[in-house]
Design a protein around this motif. Structure first.
Motif, PDB file in Angstrom:
ATOM      1  N   UNK A   5     -13.889   4.073   0.988  1.00  0.00           N
ATOM      2  CA  UNK A   5     -13.110   3.163   0.143  1.00  0.00           C
ATOM      3  C   UNK A   5     -11.832   2.689   0.807  1.00  0.00           C
ATOM      4  N   UNK A   6     -11.257   1.654   0.216  1.00  0.00           N
ATOM      5  CA  UNK A   6      -9.932   1.202   0.631  1.00  0.00           C
ATOM      6  C   UNK A   6      -8.896   2.214   0.160  1.00  0.00           C
ATOM      7  N   UNK A   7      -7.760   2.256   0.850  1.00  0.00           N
ATOM      8  CA  UNK A   7      -6.662   3.146   0.457  1.00  0.00           C
ATOM      9  C   UNK A   7      -6.094   2.694  -0.886  1.00  0.00           C
ATOM     10  N   UNK A   8      -5.565   3.640  -1.675  1.00  0.00           N
ATOM     11  CA  UNK A   8      -5.010   3.284  -2.987  1.00  0.00           C
ATOM     12  C   UNK A   8      -3.953   2.174  -2.916  1.00  0.00           C
ATOM     13  N   UNK A   9      -3.159   2.136  -1.843  1.00  0.00           N
ATOM     14  CA  UNK A   9      -2.134   1.080  -1.705  1.00  0.00           C
ATOM     15  C   UNK A   9      -2.799  -0.293  -1.698  1.00  0.00           C
ATOM     16  N   UNK A  10      -3.867  -0.439  -0.899  1.00  0.00           N
ATOM     17  CA  UNK A  10      -4.544  -1.724  -0.787  1.00  0.00           C
ATOM     18  C   UNK A  10      -5.215  -2.079  -2.113  1.00  0.00           C
ATOM     19  N   UNK A  11      -5.819  -1.093  -2.773  1.00  0.00           N
ATOM     20  CA  UNK A  11      -6.498  -1.344  -4.057  1.00  0.00           C
ATOM     21  C   UNK A  11      -5.475  -1.799  -5.099  1.00  0.00           C
ATOM     22  N   UNK A  12      -4.325  -1.110  -5.159  1.00  0.00           N
ATOM     23  CA  UNK A  12      -3.288  -1.455  -6.145  1.00  0.00           C
ATOM     24  C   UNK A  12      -2.759  -2.867  -5.889  1.00  0.00           C
ATOM     25  N   UNK A  13      -2.481  -3.195  -4.622  1.00  0.00           N
ATOM     26  CA  UNK A  13      -1.962  -4.530  -4.296  1.00  0.00           C
ATOM     27  C   UNK A  13      -2.997  -5.605  -4.608  1.00  0.00           C
ATOM     28  N   UNK A  14      -4.266  -5.322  -4.290  1.00  0.00           N
ATOM     29  CA  UNK A  14      -5.349  -6.273  -4.547  1.00  0.00           C
ATOM     30  C   UNK A  14      -5.415  -6.624  -6.031  1.00  0.00           C
ATOM     31  N   UNK A  15      -5.417  -5.610  -6.912  1.00  0.00           N
ATOM     32  CA  UNK A  15      -5.587  -5.888  -8.347  1.00  0.00           C
ATOM     33  C   UNK A  15      -4.320  -6.453  -8.978  1.00  0.00           C
ATOM     34  N   UNK A  16      -3.155  -6.068  -8.449  1.00  0.00           N
ATOM     35  CA  UNK A  16      -1.905  -6.663  -8.926  1.00  0.00           C
ATOM     36  C   UNK A  16      -1.913  -8.169  -8.617  1.00  0.00           C
ATOM     37  N   UNK A  17      -2.383  -8.504  -7.406  1.00  0.00           N
ATOM     38  CA  UNK A  17      -2.441  -9.922  -7.024  1.00  0.00           C
ATOM     39  C   UNK A  17      -3.468 -10.691  -7.841  1.00  0.00           C
TER      40      UNK A  17
END
Ligand code: HEM
Length: 188
Positions: A5-17
């Motif tokens: 999986x992607x790192x939590x940082x990338x997942x959080x930024x992706x869904x925030x965007x």
């Protein structure tokens, strides 16, 4: 085997965007239809501009994350052209996001209205110039069309992975996955 999986940082930024971009499209398409010169125009335009400026932060952070990290590898079963298409699509995403924010900011600074950032007037860094405004306005609007088309392709591809390929690629970016292996935050 479960896809990495992607790192939590990338997942959080992706869904925030995703949230911010959908809000910006909703506001953008709504506000351009409001009759000019009526009070709601200024309110919705400034709300769009303010949220657009806020979106600049996660955009810069996501690009920074992508430049400093290697995303988890795609399954070997994926045809090379699809991996390449995904790569190009993601690259164009980042370019469009930057162009949208910069062109929106520039066009807003070449009108006498400027930007009221959640009610606070920002200093106008340009001057009133219809030609400059029009050029950046066209860039902003056409990029929003290109970006919408890229998003449609992106969503269709993600759904194909989820429903047809069932290869775990969709779950790599899904926040509520259960046992997926996560790429370490520090892994580059
Ligand atoms: C990711 C960021 C952004 C997205 C996705 C976005 C999206 C949109 C969309 C869909 C429209 C309507 C286009 C149309 O069909 O006419 C629009 C219009 C507009 N946006 Fe943005 N925008 C973003 C950032 C910004 C920023 C940062 C500003 C200014 C600070 C801004 C200022 C404007 C203005 C002034 C218009 C009105 C254009 C007109 O009157 O024709 N936008 N935007």
């Amino acid at each position: 085997m479960q896809a990495q999986s992607y790192a939590p940082t990338a997942v959080a930024l992706h869904w925030l965007l995703v949230l911010l971009v959908l809000t910006l499209y909703g506001l953008g398409w709504y506000m351009v239809g409001i009759p000019k010169g009526t009070p709601p125009v200024a309110y919705f335009y400034n709300l769009h501009k303010s949220i657009g400026i806020v979106a600049a932060l996660p955009i810069v952070l996501l690009i920074w994350w992508r430049v400093t990290h290697t995303p988890p590898p795609l399954p070997g079963s994926l045809p090379a052209w699809q991996a390449r298409a995904a790569h190009i699509n993601h690259l164009l995403f980042y370019i469009c996001l930057v162009v949208l924010v910069v062109s929106g900011f520039v066009e807003s600074n070449f009108t006498r209205f400027g930007i009221r950032f959640f009610g606070y007037p920002l200093p106008i860094v340009g001057w009133e110039d219809k030609t400059v405004y029009r050029i950046f306005n066209r860039i902003h609007v056409y990029t929003s069309y290109v970006f919408a088309a890229l998003m449609a392709i992106h969503i269709a591809a993600a759904l194909k992975h989820l429903l047809v390929n069932r290869d775990g690629v969709f779950q790599r970016m899904w926040p509520w996955r259960s046992h997926a292996r996560t790429l370490s935050e520090t892994e580059a």
